[in-house]
Scaffold this motif. Structure first.
Motif, PDB file in Angstrom:
ATOM      1  N   SER A   1       3.179  -0.285   3.891  1.00 13.12           N
ATOM      2  CA  SER A   1       2.674   0.962   3.312  1.00 13.12           C
ATOM      3  C   SER A   1       3.798   1.966   3.106  1.00 13.12           C
ATOM      4  CB  SER A   1       1.594   1.559   4.225  1.00 13.12           C
ATOM      5  OG  SER A   1       0.997   2.684   3.636  1.00 13.12           O
TER       6      SER A   1
ATOM      7  N   ALA B   1       0.494  -1.822  -6.625  1.00 12.35           N
ATOM      8  CA  ALA B   1      -0.279  -1.826  -5.380  1.00 12.35           C
ATOM      9  C   ALA B   1      -1.762  -1.921  -5.688  1.00 12.35           C
ATOM     10  CB  ALA B   1       0.002  -0.566  -4.577  1.00 12.35           C
TER      11      ALA B   1
ATOM     12  N   PHE C   1       0.131  -5.530   5.925  1.00 15.71           N
ATOM     13  CA  PHE C   1       0.395  -4.456   4.981  1.00 15.71           C
ATOM     14  C   PHE C   1       1.812  -3.915   5.116  1.00 15.71           C
ATOM     15  CE2 PHE C   1      -4.288  -4.133   5.299  1.00 15.71           C
ATOM     16  CZ  PHE C   1      -4.601  -4.128   3.945  1.00 15.71           C
TER      17      PHE C   1
ATOM     18  N   SER D   1      -6.162   0.488   2.778  1.00 15.84           N
ATOM     19  CA  SER D   1      -5.480  -0.285   3.825  1.00 15.84           C
ATOM     20  C   SER D   1      -5.680   0.335   5.199  1.00 15.84           C
ATOM     21  CB  SER D   1      -3.984  -0.401   3.516  1.00 15.84           C
ATOM     22  OG  SER D   1      -3.363   0.873   3.488  1.00 15.84           O
TER      23      SER D   1
ATOM     24  N   SER E   1       0.860  -1.172   0.000  1.00 15.63           N
ATOM     25  CA  SER E   1       0.000   0.000   0.000  1.00 15.63           C
ATOM     26  C   SER E   1       0.900   1.227   0.000  1.00 15.63           C
ATOM     27  CB  SER E   1      -0.934  -0.012   1.221  1.00 15.63           C
ATOM     28  OG  SER E   1      -1.858   1.066   1.174  1.00 15.63           O
TER      29      SER E   1
ATOM     30  N   HIS F   1      -3.831  -1.372  -2.938  1.00 11.87           N
ATOM     31  CA  HIS F   1      -4.367  -0.683  -1.765  1.00 11.87           C
ATOM     32  C   HIS F   1      -3.787   0.717  -1.696  1.00 11.87           C
ATOM     33  CE1 HIS F   1      -5.468  -4.773  -0.594  1.00 11.87           C
ATOM     34  NE2 HIS F   1      -6.277  -4.232   0.309  1.00 11.87           N
TER      35      HIS F   1
ATOM     36  N   SER G   1     -12.171   0.280   5.561  1.00 13.04           N
ATOM     37  CA  SER G   1     -10.919  -0.100   6.216  1.00 13.04           C
ATOM     38  C   SER G   1     -11.151  -0.368   7.694  1.00 13.04           C
ATOM     39  CB  SER G   1      -9.878   1.015   6.072  1.00 13.04           C
ATOM     40  OG  SER G   1      -8.701   0.698   6.810  1.00 13.04           O
TER      41      SER G   1
ATOM     42  N   GLU H   1      -3.345   4.035   1.297  1.00 10.05           N
ATOM     43  CA  GLU H   1      -3.554   4.559   2.639  1.00 10.05           C
ATOM     44  C   GLU H   1      -3.986   6.012   2.502  1.00 10.05           C
ATOM     45  OE1 GLU H   1      -1.502   4.727   7.068  1.00 10.05           O
ATOM     46  OE2 GLU H   1      -0.696   3.412   5.513  1.00 10.05           O
TER      47      GLU H   1
END
Length: 277
Positions: free
Chosen positions: A238, A29, A236, A65, A7, A31, A99, A33
């Motif tokens: 990120s 990706a 995850f 995410s 993410s 996902h 989420s 954030e």
């Protein structure tokens, strides 16, 4: 093969969610954030904006995410209860965006005030945050931001263990630890691994505090990632590169620098047999 879910902080790429999603998708990706969209922090987005953001994410075949809220990034000695309201807004955004994770922080203190002097006030607020999260069906991720109460491993552990809630876990950030003089893996991994549920990816140089791509600084990223692989971590990862600028509420990289950060991280994970999906 071990697989982690890639993410990234979309607003590190561009203020426009369409650009954020396009770049993340191009980097592999699925996902994102969410910290801000259209230049507006996630806790301040209106219902129509949240609906539009959710629709854009869904149209890309992607998901959120975590909601990267700024809750707890204020001086605890002047906080008057407004952070609980901001957390309610962050939780509402998380629900709308599908989420289960909401990032939070554990408060600044005035210059000259020792961490021990604000501990009771911080814990009282964190317990209230965790109670709200439990009632709302979300999990709070405490980030070890520099200069907050929980900026070093011992105080992060104190927070999570004292609150003792399944709704309070930690988001681990190697670069932030470096910036407060911590060797992340050596000083914190064994202590915090039982509480670690989310990985934020950036690195930093100890001598200058400069943020650099993963594996290019003193954040012991390779040792940390290898240990996570061996421990069975499957959550995850990120990207939060901060390669162009950083400020109190976050940072910015732009598409090109974000891509450079992503490639550095992919190289690290590939070298230890971790697949990013």
């Amino acid at each position: 093969m071990t697989a982690w879910t890639l993410s990234g902080f979309g607003d590190e790429i561009d203020p426009d969610p369409a650009v954020q999603l396009a770049v993340l998708s191009a980097l592999g990706a699925r996902h994102i954030e969410v910290r801000s969209a259209w230049g507006t922090n996630v806790v301040e987005l209106g219902d129509a904006q949240l609906d539009g953001l959710a629709e854009a994410v869904d149209a890309r075949g992607m998901a959120v995410s975590a909601v990267a809220s700024p809750v707890g990034k204020v001086d605890v000695t002047t906080e008057d209860g407004g952070e609980l309201d901001r957390l309610r807004a962050a939780v509402a955004a998380a629900h709308r965006l599908g989420s289960r994770y909401v990032r939070i922080f554990s408060f600044y203190r005035p210059a000259g005030v020792a961490p021990a002097e604000i501990r009771a006030a911080v814990l009282a607020r964190m317990r209230a945050f965790a109670a709200l999260a439990e009632d709302s069906g979300v999990v709070l991720l405490h980030e070890n931001e520099k200069d907050i109460y929980g900026d070093v491993p011992q105080r992060v552990a104190d927070l999570v263990e004292s609150v003792d809630s399944p709704a309070l876990r930690i988001a681990w950030d190697n670069a932030n630890f470096v910036q407060v003089g911590v060797r992340p893996y050596d000083d914190g991994y064994a202590l915090l691994r039982p509480h670690l549920e989310y990985l934020q990816v950036k690195d930093a140089i100890a001598a200058t505090a400069e943020v650099v791509p993963a594996g290019h600084g003193d954040g012991q990223l390779l040792r940390t990632l290898t240990a996570l692989r061996d421990d069975g971590y499957s959550g995850f990862a990120s990207l939060e590169p901060h390669l162009a600028s950083q400020h109190d509420l976050g940072g910015f990289s732009g598409p090109a620098e974000f891509g450079r950060a992503a490639r550095a991280f992919v190289n690290l994970t590939a070298s230890i047999g971790v697949h990013l999906r």
